[in-house]
Motif scaffolding. Structure first.
Motif, PDB file in Angstrom:
ATOM      1  N   ARG A 166      39.512   6.045   3.756  1.00 32.37           N
ATOM      2  CA  ARG A 166      40.133   4.779   3.377  1.00 32.37           C
ATOM      3  C   ARG A 166      41.399   4.971   2.540  1.00 32.37           C
ATOM      4  N   ASP A 167      41.745   6.223   2.243  1.00 32.29           N
ATOM      5  CA  ASP A 167      42.902   6.537   1.401  1.00 32.29           C
ATOM      6  C   ASP A 167      44.043   7.073   2.249  1.00 32.29           C
ATOM      7  N   ASN A 168      45.268   6.718   1.896  1.00 34.61           N
ATOM      8  CA  ASN A 168      46.442   7.124   2.666  1.00 34.61           C
ATOM      9  C   ASN A 168      46.819   8.577   2.385  1.00 34.61           C
ATOM     10  N   ALA A 169      47.363   9.213   3.397  1.00 34.67           N
ATOM     11  CA  ALA A 169      47.866  10.577   3.277  1.00 34.67           C
ATOM     12  C   ALA A 169      49.150  10.708   4.083  1.00 34.67           C
ATOM     13  N   THR A 170      50.036  11.572   3.619  1.00 33.84           N
ATOM     14  CA  THR A 170      51.229  11.967   4.366  1.00 33.84           C
ATOM     15  C   THR A 170      51.257  13.484   4.407  1.00 33.84           C
ATOM     16  N   LEU A 171      51.166  14.053   5.610  1.00 33.51           N
ATOM     17  CA  LEU A 171      50.972  15.491   5.766  1.00 33.51           C
ATOM     18  C   LEU A 171      51.965  16.075   6.754  1.00 33.51           C
ATOM     19  N   ILE A 172      52.458  17.263   6.446  1.00 34.40           N
ATOM     20  CA  ILE A 172      53.200  18.083   7.406  1.00 34.40           C
ATOM     21  C   ILE A 172      52.381  19.340   7.635  1.00 34.40           C
ATOM     22  N   THR A 173      52.096  19.629   8.896  1.00 35.26           N
ATOM     23  CA  THR A 173      51.122  20.665   9.224  1.00 35.26           C
ATOM     24  C   THR A 173      51.710  21.684  10.180  1.00 35.26           C
ATOM     25  N   LEU A 174      51.392  22.952   9.946  1.00 25.05           N
ATOM     26  CA  LEU A 174      51.683  24.024  10.891  1.00 25.05           C
ATOM     27  C   LEU A 174      50.349  24.638  11.276  1.00 25.05           C
ATOM     28  N   GLY A 175      50.005  24.573  12.565  1.00 22.94           N
ATOM     29  CA  GLY A 175      48.717  25.043  13.016  1.00 22.94           C
ATOM     30  C   GLY A 175      48.827  26.109  14.092  1.00 22.94           C
ATOM     31  N   GLY A 206      43.470  27.279  12.673  1.00 19.69           N
ATOM     32  CA  GLY A 206      43.668  26.866  11.294  1.00 19.69           C
ATOM     33  C   GLY A 206      45.007  26.203  11.100  1.00 19.69           C
ATOM     34  N   ARG A 207      45.139  25.485   9.957  1.00 23.07           N
ATOM     35  CA  ARG A 207      46.355  24.744   9.648  1.00 23.07           C
ATOM     36  C   ARG A 207      46.789  25.038   8.219  1.00 23.07           C
ATOM     37  N   LEU A 208      48.102  25.164   8.037  1.00 16.82           N
ATOM     38  CA  LEU A 208      48.723  25.151   6.718  1.00 16.82           C
ATOM     39  C   LEU A 208      49.316  23.766   6.528  1.00 16.82           C
ATOM     40  N   ILE A 209      48.953  23.086   5.429  1.00 18.78           N
ATOM     41  CA  ILE A 209      49.262  21.671   5.266  1.00 18.78           C
ATOM     42  C   ILE A 209      50.082  21.447   4.006  1.00 18.78           C
ATOM     43  N   ILE A 210      51.249  20.840   4.165  1.00 13.48           N
ATOM     44  CA  ILE A 210      52.064  20.401   3.037  1.00 13.48           C
ATOM     45  C   ILE A 210      51.747  18.929   2.803  1.00 13.48           C
ATOM     46  N   VAL A 211      51.201  18.626   1.640  1.00  7.70           N
ATOM     47  CA  VAL A 211      50.752  17.276   1.337  1.00  7.70           C
ATOM     48  C   VAL A 211      51.837  16.550   0.556  1.00  7.70           C
ATOM     49  N   GLY A 212      52.412  15.500   1.151  1.00  8.59           N
ATOM     50  CA  GLY A 212      53.369  14.671   0.453  1.00  8.59           C
ATOM     51  C   GLY A 212      52.676  13.610  -0.377  1.00  8.59           C
ATOM     52  N   GLU A 213      51.880  12.803   0.290  1.00 13.79           N
ATOM     53  CA  GLU A 213      51.012  11.837  -0.378  1.00 13.79           C
ATOM     54  C   GLU A 213      49.581  12.257  -0.115  1.00 13.79           C
ATOM     55  N   PRO A 243      43.777  32.309  31.552  1.00 16.04           N
ATOM     56  CA  PRO A 243      42.641  31.441  31.204  1.00 16.04           C
ATOM     57  C   PRO A 243      42.592  31.089  29.724  1.00 16.04           C
ATOM     58  N   ASN A 244      42.997  32.037  28.841  1.00 22.03           N
ATOM     59  CA  ASN A 244      43.031  31.790  27.409  1.00 22.03           C
ATOM     60  C   ASN A 244      44.474  31.755  26.933  1.00 22.03           C
ATOM     61  N   SER A 245      44.780  30.829  26.027  1.00 19.21           N
ATOM     62  CA  SER A 245      46.141  30.695  25.544  1.00 19.21           C
ATOM     63  C   SER A 245      46.137  30.451  24.039  1.00 19.21           C
ATOM     64  N   ILE A 246      47.331  30.491  23.452  1.00 14.95           N
ATOM     65  CA  ILE A 246      47.514  30.262  22.020  1.00 14.95           C
ATOM     66  C   ILE A 246      48.502  29.126  21.842  1.00 14.95           C
ATOM     67  N   ARG A 247      48.187  28.195  20.946  1.00 13.81           N
ATOM     68  CA  ARG A 247      49.086  27.078  20.656  1.00 13.81           C
ATOM     69  C   ARG A 247      49.608  27.179  19.233  1.00 13.81           C
ATOM     70  N   LEU A 248      50.917  27.109  19.079  1.00 14.97           N
ATOM     71  CA  LEU A 248      51.562  26.993  17.776  1.00 14.97           C
ATOM     72  C   LEU A 248      52.060  25.562  17.670  1.00 14.97           C
ATOM     73  N   VAL A 249      51.587  24.825  16.644  1.00  9.90           N
ATOM     74  CA  VAL A 249      51.771  23.381  16.599  1.00  9.90           C
ATOM     75  C   VAL A 249      52.336  22.943  15.252  1.00  9.90           C
ATOM     76  N   GLY A 250      53.338  22.073  15.294  1.00  8.88           N
ATOM     77  CA  GLY A 250      53.819  21.389  14.106  1.00  8.88           C
ATOM     78  C   GLY A 250      53.467  19.909  14.200  1.00  8.88           C
ATOM     79  N   GLU A 251      53.015  19.318  13.075  1.00 10.41           N
ATOM     80  CA  GLU A 251      52.569  17.929  13.093  1.00 10.41           C
ATOM     81  C   GLU A 251      53.052  17.182  11.845  1.00 10.41           C
ATOM     82  N   PHE A 252      53.215  15.885  12.016  1.00  3.62           N
ATOM     83  CA  PHE A 252      53.479  14.977  10.897  1.00  3.62           C
ATOM     84  C   PHE A 252      52.489  13.839  10.993  1.00  3.62           C
TER      85      PHE A 252
END
Length: 281
Positions: A267-276, A52-59, A246-255
Motif C-alpha cells: 500500500r506504500d509508494n516506491a520509485t525504483l531503478i533496477t538492474l537485473g 538477482g537485481r540491484l535496486i536504486i531506491v528513489g522513494e 535453449p538457455n539464455s541470459i537476460r540483462l534488464v534495466g527497469e524503472f
C-alpha cells in the motif's frame, strides 16, 4: 460467494472467447513436455525468475527510505502436462510456477533482510500460434525480515492471498504483443484487504532469426482495489544473450513507480531503478 464465483466464471468465459483452445492430435511427451510452453509476462516484477537485481531506491516504501537494495530471485516455471494440442504453437498445457523474492538493504553492514515474497501458482495455458490465454491459480505470501522488524520495531502484517486470474496475450505485429487481464482474491490476509486487481501492458521483442543477441522491452501497468486503484507502472528494456539456444541470459534495466511490489509494503509508494541479471532455463 455466489457473486465471486460468477465473476470468476465470466473472466474464464471471456478468455476462452478471445482465444479458443486447441484440439486434435497430442504433443509427445504429454507428461513433462519439452519446450517453452508456459510463457510469462516479462515486465511483471513478481513473475518467477532465476537471478538477482540491484535496486536504486528513489522513494522507498520501507523505513529505510531512499538508498541501495538488492533482491535475490529464485524461481522457475515448469510445464507439467499437455491436455491437448498438435504442436507447441497449438496446445493446452498445465504447469507449475514457484518463486522466492528476497529483498535486502545494501546500506547496512548486516545487509538487513527487509522482506521475502513467496509465490506459487498453477497456470493453465491455451496456446494458439503467437497468442495465448493464461488461467491461473496463485498463492502469494510476504514475510517481514527479522532484522528489519528488530531495527524499526514494526509488526508484521502477515500479508497473504490466493487469487484466480485470467490474462490474454495477443501479438498485434511482428515482435509486438499486447496483454491484459484481471484477478479476484480469496483467503486474503489481513482480512479487511480488498480483492480485485487488473493488469495490462505491451511487449516488444527482437524476433530476427539466427541472432544470438536480441533486444526487448515492455511496460506493465498494475492496479488493485487494496491500493485504492493507484497504478504501478514498470518500464523495462534489456538484451537477451544466447537467444538461439535453449538457455539464455537476460540483462534488464527497469524503472518502477507506484505501490510497492513487496507484499508487506503493497500500500506504500516506491520509485525504483533496477538492474537485473536473469538465467532462463
Amino acid at each position: 460467494m455466489k457473486q465471486r464465483t460468477h465473476t470468476v466464471g465470466v473472466l474464464m468465459l471471456a478468455a476462452l472467447m478471445v482465444l479458443p483452445a486447441a484440439a486434435g492430435a497430442q504433443l509427445t511427451p504429454r507428461f513433462l513436455p519439452r519446450g517453452n510452453l508456459i510463457p510469462s509476462v516479462l515486465a511483471d516484477p513478481r513473475e518467477p525468475v532465476m537471478g538477482g537485481r540491484l535496486i536504486i531506491v528513489g522513494e522507498g516504501a520501507t523505513r529505510f527510505g531512499s538508498g541501495v537494495e538488492g533482491e535475490a530471485d529464485i524461481g522457475h516455471t515448469l510445464p507439467v502436462y499437455v491436455l491437448s494440442g498438435s504442436s507447441p504453437d497449438e496446445a493446452v498445457v498445465v504447469g507449475i510456477q514457484g518463486g522466492v523474492f528476497a529483498r535486502f538493504s545494501l546500506d547496512t553492514h548486516q545487509r538487513d533482510l527487509i522482506s521475502t515474497d513467496w509465490v506459487f501458482s498453477i497456470p493453465l495455458l491455451i496456446l494458439r500460434e503467437s497468442h495465448w490465454v493464461r488461467i491461473r491459480y496463485r498463492h502469494i505470501s510476504s514475510h517481514l525480515g527479522d532484522e528489519y522488524a528488530e531495527r524499526f520495531g514494526v509488526e508484521r502484517s502477515d500479508y497473504s492471498r490466493d487469487d484466480l486470474g485470467v490474462t490474454a496475450y495477443r501479438t498485434v505485429a511482428t515482435g509486438v504483443g499486447l496483454y491484459g487481464g484481471g484477478s479476484i482474491g480469496f483467503n486474503v490476509h489481513p482480512r479487511d484487504a480488498d480483492r480485485l486487481a487488473l493488469s495490462g501492458g505491451i511487449e516488444l521483442k527482437d524476433t530476427r532469426p539466427n541472432h544470438s543477441t536480441r533486444l526487448f522491452g515492455g511496460a506493465d501497468v498494475y492496479v488493485d482495489q487494496d491500493s485504492s486503484w493507484r497504478p504501478r507502472v514498470n518500464l523495462q528494456a534489456g538484451v537477451r544473450f544466447f537467444a538461439d539456444r535453449p538457455n539464455s541470459i537476460r540483462l534488464v534495466g527497469e524503472f518502477l513507480t507506484g505501490p510497492s511490489p513487496q507484499g508487506e509494503f503493497h500500500r506504500d509508494n516506491a520509485t525504483l531503478i533496477t538492474l537485473g541479471l536473469y538465467l532462463e532455463l
